[in-house]
Design a protein around this motif. Structure first.
Motif, PDB file in Angstrom:
ATOM      1  N   VAL A 150       0.823  -1.217   0.000  1.00  0.00           N
ATOM      2  CA  VAL A 150       0.000   0.000   0.000  1.00  0.00           C
ATOM      3  C   VAL A 150       0.858   1.269   0.000  1.00  0.00           C
ATOM      4  O   VAL A 150       0.303   2.367  -0.007  1.00  0.00           O
ATOM      5  CB  VAL A 150      -0.980   0.021   1.194  1.00  0.00           C
ATOM      6  CG1 VAL A 150      -1.958  -1.136   1.102  1.00  0.00           C
ATOM      7  CG2 VAL A 150      -0.238  -0.003   2.524  1.00  0.00           C
ATOM      8  N   HIS A 151       2.183   1.102  -0.020  1.00  0.00           N
ATOM      9  CA  HIS A 151       3.023   2.291  -0.148  1.00  0.00           C
ATOM     10  C   HIS A 151       3.009   2.744  -1.607  1.00  0.00           C
ATOM     11  O   HIS A 151       2.293   3.668  -1.959  1.00  0.00           O
ATOM     12  CB  HIS A 151       4.454   2.006   0.350  1.00  0.00           C
ATOM     13  CG  HIS A 151       5.364   3.183   0.224  1.00  0.00           C
ATOM     14  ND1 HIS A 151       6.653   3.084  -0.245  1.00  0.00           N
ATOM     15  CD2 HIS A 151       5.167   4.502   0.484  1.00  0.00           C
ATOM     16  CE1 HIS A 151       7.207   4.290  -0.260  1.00  0.00           C
ATOM     17  NE2 HIS A 151       6.328   5.160   0.188  1.00  0.00           N
ATOM     18  N   LEU A 152       3.740   2.041  -2.486  1.00  0.00           N
ATOM     19  CA  LEU A 152       3.780   2.443  -3.890  1.00  0.00           C
ATOM     20  C   LEU A 152       3.487   1.290  -4.845  1.00  0.00           C
ATOM     21  O   LEU A 152       3.766   1.382  -6.029  1.00  0.00           O
ATOM     22  CB  LEU A 152       5.139   3.075  -4.228  1.00  0.00           C
ATOM     23  CG  LEU A 152       5.423   4.415  -3.538  1.00  0.00           C
ATOM     24  CD1 LEU A 152       6.824   4.909  -3.870  1.00  0.00           C
ATOM     25  CD2 LEU A 152       4.388   5.472  -3.903  1.00  0.00           C
ATOM     26  N   GLY A 153       2.939   0.198  -4.325  1.00  0.00           N
ATOM     27  CA  GLY A 153       2.383  -0.815  -5.221  1.00  0.00           C
ATOM     28  C   GLY A 153       3.255  -1.998  -5.575  1.00  0.00           C
ATOM     29  O   GLY A 153       2.861  -2.802  -6.431  1.00  0.00           O
ATOM     30  N   LYS A 166       7.444  -8.511   3.949  1.00  0.00           N
ATOM     31  CA  LYS A 166       8.419  -7.418   3.943  1.00  0.00           C
ATOM     32  C   LYS A 166       8.584  -6.956   2.505  1.00  0.00           C
ATOM     33  O   LYS A 166       9.023  -7.723   1.637  1.00  0.00           O
ATOM     34  CB  LYS A 166       9.745  -7.923   4.508  1.00  0.00           C
ATOM     35  CG  LYS A 166      10.852  -6.894   4.509  1.00  0.00           C
ATOM     36  CD  LYS A 166      10.881  -6.101   5.796  1.00  0.00           C
ATOM     37  CE  LYS A 166      12.139  -5.259   5.890  1.00  0.00           C
ATOM     38  NZ  LYS A 166      12.103  -4.329   6.998  1.00  0.00           N
ATOM     39  N   CYS A 167       8.254  -5.702   2.238  1.00  0.00           N
ATOM     40  CA  CYS A 167       8.325  -5.199   0.871  1.00  0.00           C
ATOM     41  C   CYS A 167       9.789  -4.944   0.469  1.00  0.00           C
ATOM     42  O   CYS A 167      10.522  -4.263   1.193  1.00  0.00           O
ATOM     43  CB  CYS A 167       7.511  -3.909   0.755  1.00  0.00           C
ATOM     44  SG  CYS A 167       7.481  -3.275  -0.929  1.00  0.00           S
ATOM     45  N   PRO A 168      10.207  -5.461  -0.706  1.00  0.00           N
ATOM     46  CA  PRO A 168      11.604  -5.285  -1.134  1.00  0.00           C
ATOM     47  C   PRO A 168      11.890  -3.869  -1.642  1.00  0.00           C
ATOM     48  O   PRO A 168      13.050  -3.513  -1.822  1.00  0.00           O
ATOM     49  CB  PRO A 168      11.752  -6.299  -2.274  1.00  0.00           C
ATOM     50  CG  PRO A 168      10.366  -6.459  -2.826  1.00  0.00           C
ATOM     51  CD  PRO A 168       9.432  -6.257  -1.675  1.00  0.00           C
ATOM     52  N   HIS A 170      10.792  -0.532  -0.437  1.00  0.00           N
ATOM     53  CA  HIS A 170      11.172   0.486   0.558  1.00  0.00           C
ATOM     54  C   HIS A 170      11.024  -0.022   1.985  1.00  0.00           C
ATOM     55  O   HIS A 170      11.068   0.764   2.927  1.00  0.00           O
ATOM     56  CB  HIS A 170      10.327   1.753   0.377  1.00  0.00           C
ATOM     57  CG  HIS A 170      10.216   2.202  -1.049  1.00  0.00           C
ATOM     58  ND1 HIS A 170       9.124   1.908  -1.836  1.00  0.00           N
ATOM     59  CD2 HIS A 170      11.090   2.865  -1.831  1.00  0.00           C
ATOM     60  CE1 HIS A 170       9.312   2.395  -3.054  1.00  0.00           C
ATOM     61  NE2 HIS A 170      10.491   2.974  -3.089  1.00  0.00           N
ATOM     62  N   GLY A 171      10.794  -1.316   2.115  1.00  0.00           N
ATOM     63  CA  GLY A 171      10.858  -1.923   3.443  1.00  0.00           C
ATOM     64  C   GLY A 171       9.589  -1.942   4.269  1.00  0.00           C
ATOM     65  O   GLY A 171       9.653  -2.275   5.457  1.00  0.00           O
ATOM     66  N   SER A 172       8.444  -1.618   3.689  1.00  0.00           N
ATOM     67  CA  SER A 172       7.218  -1.708   4.513  1.00  0.00           C
ATOM     68  C   SER A 172       7.026  -3.144   4.991  1.00  0.00           C
ATOM     69  O   SER A 172       7.297  -4.103   4.257  1.00  0.00           O
ATOM     70  CB  SER A 172       5.999  -1.242   3.717  1.00  0.00           C
ATOM     71  OG  SER A 172       6.054   0.141   3.517  1.00  0.00           O
ATOM     72  N   HIS A 173       6.504  -3.257   6.173  1.00  0.00           N
ATOM     73  CA  HIS A 173       6.534  -4.534   6.881  1.00  0.00           C
ATOM     74  C   HIS A 173       5.157  -4.775   7.512  1.00  0.00           C
ATOM     75  O   HIS A 173       4.594  -3.867   8.135  1.00  0.00           O
ATOM     76  CB  HIS A 173       7.631  -4.411   7.966  1.00  0.00           C
ATOM     77  CG  HIS A 173       8.017  -5.673   8.624  1.00  0.00           C
ATOM     78  ND1 HIS A 173       8.706  -5.703   9.824  1.00  0.00           N
ATOM     79  CD2 HIS A 173       7.834  -6.975   8.278  1.00  0.00           C
ATOM     80  CE1 HIS A 173       8.933  -6.954  10.173  1.00  0.00           C
ATOM     81  NE2 HIS A 173       8.415  -7.738   9.254  1.00  0.00           N
ATOM     82  N   GLY A 183       7.873   0.845   8.531  1.00  0.00           N
ATOM     83  CA  GLY A 183       8.156   1.248   7.148  1.00  0.00           C
ATOM     84  C   GLY A 183       7.250   2.392   6.720  1.00  0.00           C
ATOM     85  O   GLY A 183       6.471   2.920   7.501  1.00  0.00           O
ATOM     86  N   PRO A 184       7.364   2.787   5.427  1.00  0.00           N
ATOM     87  CA  PRO A 184       6.646   3.979   4.951  1.00  0.00           C
ATOM     88  C   PRO A 184       5.177   3.762   4.576  1.00  0.00           C
ATOM     89  O   PRO A 184       4.504   4.719   4.188  1.00  0.00           O
ATOM     90  CB  PRO A 184       7.455   4.383   3.709  1.00  0.00           C
ATOM     91  CG  PRO A 184       7.998   3.094   3.181  1.00  0.00           C
ATOM     92  CD  PRO A 184       8.276   2.245   4.397  1.00  0.00           C
ATOM     93  N   ALA A 185       4.670   2.553   4.650  1.00  0.00           N
ATOM     94  CA  ALA A 185       3.275   2.304   4.233  1.00  0.00           C
ATOM     95  C   ALA A 185       2.309   3.143   5.065  1.00  0.00           C
ATOM     96  O   ALA A 185       2.450   3.231   6.294  1.00  0.00           O
ATOM     97  CB  ALA A 185       2.941   0.821   4.381  1.00  0.00           C
TER      98      ALA A 185
END
Ligand code: FES
Length: 231
Positions: A150-153, A166-168, A170-173, A183-185
């Motif tokens: 949900v940060h940038l897709g 764990k998003c590769p 920007h690191g949203s978790h 993370g930035p989500a």
């Protein structure tokens, strides 16, 4: 408007003479030319009608696409027995608790009935509802998490090593219920509506809950994983 000079059938010099001389032959030739003009007009109207029908059909398809069997429709992703339930700390991708289904772009989560929740009573029931968690009659819990960060897709992978997503990029978790960890989500993972029809597990990929905020002490469903992701 039809250019008569273009559509008018060609006549021989002999026919021209007869036409300008009048009589039965002239009438016959004139009649033939008239019927050709009618034919051309009707052909053009038919072509126009077909084009207009095609345009209307295209517009209707855009408005009401037939998505049966595709992402955006209700998809049966398997039978209940295909998805064994375990406690959150025992999840293993496509083996226990968490199963990826590419056609539905979904991680299907199946938590066992002895999952330890941080909430209880009506608070737990309300929170399960607001996070689109479905309680089965055997006491287990189902969630259909959308794969999209949900940060940038970016597509978010499930990590067996740290029992979480764990998003590769920007690191949203996110934890196994899709709740935000760090993370930035801007919110927790989105999730689809899900239903159980007999033994079928149906993900309603046209119905998305994208309103689950960052959890706090009054809304968090399960504890933060005890293991950190290595990267
Ligand atoms: S897209 Fe996932 S953290 Fe940015």
């Amino acid at each position: 408007m039809i250019d008569e000079s273009v559509n008018r059938p060609h006549i021989t010099p002999q026919q021209y003479e007869i036409l300008h001389g009048g009589g039965a032959e002239a009438a016959e030739i004139a009649k033939e030319r008239l019927s050709r003009r009618r034919f051309l007009r009707r052909s053009m109207l038919a072509v126009w009608g077909l084009s207009a029908t095609g345009a209307v059909a295209g517009a209707l398809y855009m408005l009401y696409p037939n998505l049966a069997g595709q992402f955006g429709s209700d998809l049966t992703v398997g039978q209940k027995t295909d998805f064994p339930a375990v406690k959150p700390e025992q999840f293993k991708l496509n083996n226990a608790g968490v199963f990826y289904r590419q056609t539905a772009k979904t991680y299907l989560m199946h938590l066992s009935k002895d999952t330890s929740f941080l909430l209880n009573g009506p608070n737990l029931s309300d929170q399960l509802d607001s996070e689109s968690v479905v309680k089965d009659k055997d006491g287990s819990y189902w969630i259909a998490l959308y794969q999209r960060c949900v940060h940038l897709g970016c597509t978010v992978p499930f990590r067996d090593d740290c029992d979480s997503f764990k998003c590769p990029c920007h690191g949203s978790h996110y934890n196994v219920t899709g709740e935000y960890l760090d993370g930035p989500a801007p919110r927790s993972l989105d999730r689809f509506s899900l239903s159980l029809s007999g033994n079928d597990v149906v993900v309603h990929t046209g119905t998305l809950n994208n309103k689950v905020p960052h959890p706090d002490a009054t809304t968090r469903l399960i504890k933060v994983p005890g293991v950190s992701c290595s990267v």
